[in-house]
Motif scaffolding. Structure first.
Motif, PDB file in Angstrom:
ATOM      1  N   VAL A   1       0.834  -1.193   0.000  1.00 40.68           N
ATOM      2  CA  VAL A   1       0.000   0.000   0.000  1.00 40.68           C
ATOM      3  C   VAL A   1       0.873   1.249   0.000  1.00 40.68           C
ATOM      4  O   VAL A   1       2.005   1.246   0.512  1.00 40.68           O
ATOM      5  N   PRO A   2       0.395   2.361  -0.589  1.00 38.62           N
ATOM      6  CA  PRO A   2       1.148   3.621  -0.556  1.00 38.62           C
ATOM      7  C   PRO A   2       1.449   4.034   0.885  1.00 38.62           C
ATOM      8  O   PRO A   2       0.660   3.797   1.796  1.00 38.62           O
ATOM      9  N   GLY A   3       2.598   4.628   1.064  1.00 40.16           N
ATOM     10  CA  GLY A   3       3.024   5.041   2.396  1.00 40.16           C
ATOM     11  C   GLY A   3       3.841   3.985   3.109  1.00 40.16           C
ATOM     12  O   GLY A   3       4.528   4.286   4.090  1.00 40.16           O
ATOM     13  N   GLU A   4       3.769   2.742   2.638  1.00 38.62           N
ATOM     14  CA  GLU A   4       4.546   1.663   3.243  1.00 38.62           C
ATOM     15  C   GLU A   4       5.520   1.039   2.235  1.00 38.62           C
ATOM     16  O   GLU A   4       6.220   0.091   2.554  1.00 38.62           O
ATOM     17  N   GLN A   5       5.543   1.591   1.021  1.00 36.10           N
ATOM     18  CA  GLN A   5       6.457   1.076   0.003  1.00 36.10           C
ATOM     19  C   GLN A   5       7.882   1.520   0.315  1.00 36.10           C
ATOM     20  O   GLN A   5       8.118   2.549   0.929  1.00 36.10           O
ATOM     21  N   GLY A   6       8.848   0.693  -0.088  1.00 34.71           N
ATOM     22  CA  GLY A   6      10.251   1.005   0.148  1.00 34.71           C
ATOM     23  C   GLY A   6      10.743   0.637   1.530  1.00 34.71           C
ATOM     24  O   GLY A   6      11.877   0.985   1.889  1.00 34.71           O
ATOM     25  N   ARG A   7       9.954  -0.060   2.307  1.00 36.80           N
ATOM     26  CA  ARG A   7      10.357  -0.442   3.664  1.00 36.80           C
ATOM     27  C   ARG A   7      10.798  -1.903   3.759  1.00 36.80           C
ATOM     28  O   ARG A   7      11.060  -2.403   4.853  1.00 36.80           O
ATOM     29  N   GLY A   8      10.834  -2.587   2.630  1.00 37.35           N
ATOM     30  CA  GLY A   8      11.302  -3.978   2.634  1.00 37.35           C
ATOM     31  C   GLY A   8      10.235  -4.997   2.938  1.00 37.35           C
ATOM     32  O   GLY A   8      10.533  -6.188   3.106  1.00 37.35           O
ATOM     33  N   TYR A   9       8.976  -4.568   2.990  1.00 42.83           N
ATOM     34  CA  TYR A   9       7.921  -5.517   3.359  1.00 42.83           C
ATOM     35  C   TYR A   9       7.687  -6.573   2.277  1.00 42.83           C
ATOM     36  O   TYR A   9       7.359  -7.724   2.589  1.00 42.83           O
ATOM     37  N   MET A  10       7.873  -6.206   1.018  1.00 39.98           N
ATOM     38  CA  MET A  10       7.726  -7.217  -0.033  1.00 39.98           C
ATOM     39  C   MET A  10       8.880  -8.206   0.006  1.00 39.98           C
ATOM     40  O   MET A  10       8.718  -9.381  -0.352  1.00 39.98           O
ATOM     41  N   ARG A  11      10.053  -7.766   0.440  1.00 36.95           N
ATOM     42  CA  ARG A  11      11.170  -8.708   0.602  1.00 36.95           C
ATOM     43  C   ARG A  11      10.825  -9.749   1.661  1.00 36.95           C
ATOM     44  O   ARG A  11      11.126 -10.932   1.522  1.00 36.95           O
ATOM     45  N   LEU A  12      10.183  -9.297   2.752  1.00 40.43           N
ATOM     46  CA  LEU A  12       9.764 -10.220   3.800  1.00 40.43           C
ATOM     47  C   LEU A  12       8.769 -11.239   3.249  1.00 40.43           C
ATOM     48  O   LEU A  12       8.915 -12.453   3.460  1.00 40.43           O
ATOM     49  N   LEU A  13       7.748 -10.755   2.524  1.00 39.48           N
ATOM     50  CA  LEU A  13       6.754 -11.679   1.981  1.00 39.48           C
ATOM     51  C   LEU A  13       7.365 -12.599   0.933  1.00 39.48           C
ATOM     52  O   LEU A  13       6.994 -13.773   0.850  1.00 39.48           O
ATOM     53  N   SER A  14       8.304 -12.083   0.135  1.00 35.84           N
ATOM     54  CA  SER A  14       8.965 -12.932  -0.862  1.00 35.84           C
ATOM     55  C   SER A  14       9.767 -14.040  -0.182  1.00 35.84           C
ATOM     56  O   SER A  14       9.771 -15.176  -0.642  1.00 35.84           O
ATOM     57  N   ARG A  15      10.435 -13.688   0.903  1.00 36.21           N
ATOM     58  CA  ARG A  15      11.177 -14.712   1.659  1.00 36.21           C
ATOM     59  C   ARG A  15      10.247 -15.815   2.131  1.00 36.21           C
ATOM     60  O   ARG A  15      10.542 -17.014   1.984  1.00 36.21           O
TER      61      ARG A  15
END
Length: 363
Positions: free
Chosen positions: A300-314
């Protein structure tokens, strides 16, 4: 002998017409295992709901088909009133005739442009592949003969929202690092899919989907009804380890959805996934737990660039490894979205198909 003049699109009005609409791809793609047909149940649902399905006949023989529809939200995104068309298939020699019919429909409706193929919207399905013809198609994506993009462009269509689909090996070890001390500090929690709670989880995904993709040029907000129709049968196919979403202090902030790749089965049953075939798929579904399709992911906007997709990808890759999957395909990623492509490159992936939609101004 045809009862209609050549070049005129004829509406699908009867069950026989609908059978001919569905059967056209059996002829155009006869013996071609790389083409994955749309599910007949979805097309029949659109017919019942009043979506305008059309046929092109020559001497009584169907040589082309399309839908003709409109969408005010997409027109606002495109900045022009548009005649949309989708499920568009044609014999090579019938392309110009079919496009003439679509153009005539656009003129008759007072539209400023043509746009497609979209079924029914770009964020649902559609598109044309422009390269990678040797590679098979897969669910929620397109595959077509090489003459398709040439035919569109010879008629004066121009490419819109150029993209690639991707194919990646499932990494044998973790590739994406995340500082787990952040889990407690930021009150992060990873949630998995639950077949028994899919209807409860869908609204959570919908909220993130609409927020995260609103800035894309082709994306229009998905209603609850649209999402329910698109994900009909999701619980039946779901591998719970491949649907993940992240909450931050209880607020959903990122998600990823993959499904087992049942493309081969859909090809075998020619898109007619009726009850008997559903039971066959259920009985043999372990065969289709080796390859997966990444349907969609986002933050979601405002939370992009914080590495959260890296966590979910892991976590996703851990679920893929545990499930015995060896290959991950991804639906189209726009060339203007290098962030998503970077993750696939890090996995050792490569572009699979060039992908585009087509637009044409109506003078």
């Amino acid at each position: 002998m045809s009862l209609h003049p050549s070049g005129r699109l004829q509406p699908v009005e009867t069950r026989r017409d609908l059978r001919e609409f569905l059967a056209l791809t059996d002829r155009i793609y006869a013996g071609e295992p790389r083409f994955v047909p749309p599910l007949h149940a979805q097309v029949r649902r659109w017919f019942r709901e009043g979506v305008r399905l059309c046929l092109l006949r020559r001497e009584g023989r169907v040589v082309g088909r399309t839908t003709l529809h409109t969408d005010a939200a997409l027109e606002a995104k495109l900045g022009a009133t548009a005649q949309l068309f989708g499920l568009t298939e044609f014999a090579e020699e019938a392309a110009e005739e079919l496009f003439d019919g679509i153009r005539a429909a656009g003129h008759a409706a007072g539209k400023e442009a043509l746009f497609g193929p979209v079924s029914l919207l770009p964020n649902q399905a559609g598109g044309v592949i422009t390269s990678g013809f040797r590679e098979r198609g897969f669910v929620d994506s397109a595959w077509n003969h090489p003459y398709y993009p040439a035919a569109y462009e010879a008629y004066g269509f121009t490419r819109r929202f150029e993209s690639d689909t991707w194919i990646c090996p499932v990494p044998g070890k973790p590739l994406f690092a995340f500082d787990d001390t952040r889990m407690a500090a930021e009150r992060l929690q990873v949630h998995r899919g639950d077949r028994r709670r899919v209807k409860e989880q869908l609204p959570i995904l919908r909220g993130m989907l609409n927020a995260g993709f609103a800035q894309l040029g082709y994306y229009t907000e998905i209603s609850a009804e649209q999402l329910e129709a698109q994900t009909d049968g999701l619980a039946y196919l779901l591998d719970e380890a491949l649907l993940l979403y992240l909450t931050k202090a209880g607020r959903p902030v990122a998600f990823v959805l993959c499904l087992p790749d049942i493309s081969e089965f859909i090809v075998k049953c020619r898109g007619d996934l009726h009850l008997f075939h559903q039971l066959r798929l259920l009985a043999t579904r372990s065969r289709y737990r080796r390859e997966a399709v990444l349907i969609i992911k986002g933050t979601v906007p405002g939370e992009q660039g914080r590495g959260y997709m890296r966590l979910l990808s892991r976590e996703l890759h851990a679920g893929l490894r545990a499930g015995g999957y060896h290959t991950l395909r991804s639906t189209y990623v726009e060339h203007t979205n290098p962030g998503s492509a970077a993750q696939y490159l890090a996995m050792g992936g490569r572009p699979l198909h060039g992908y585009t939609f087509y637009g044409k101004d109506l003078a």
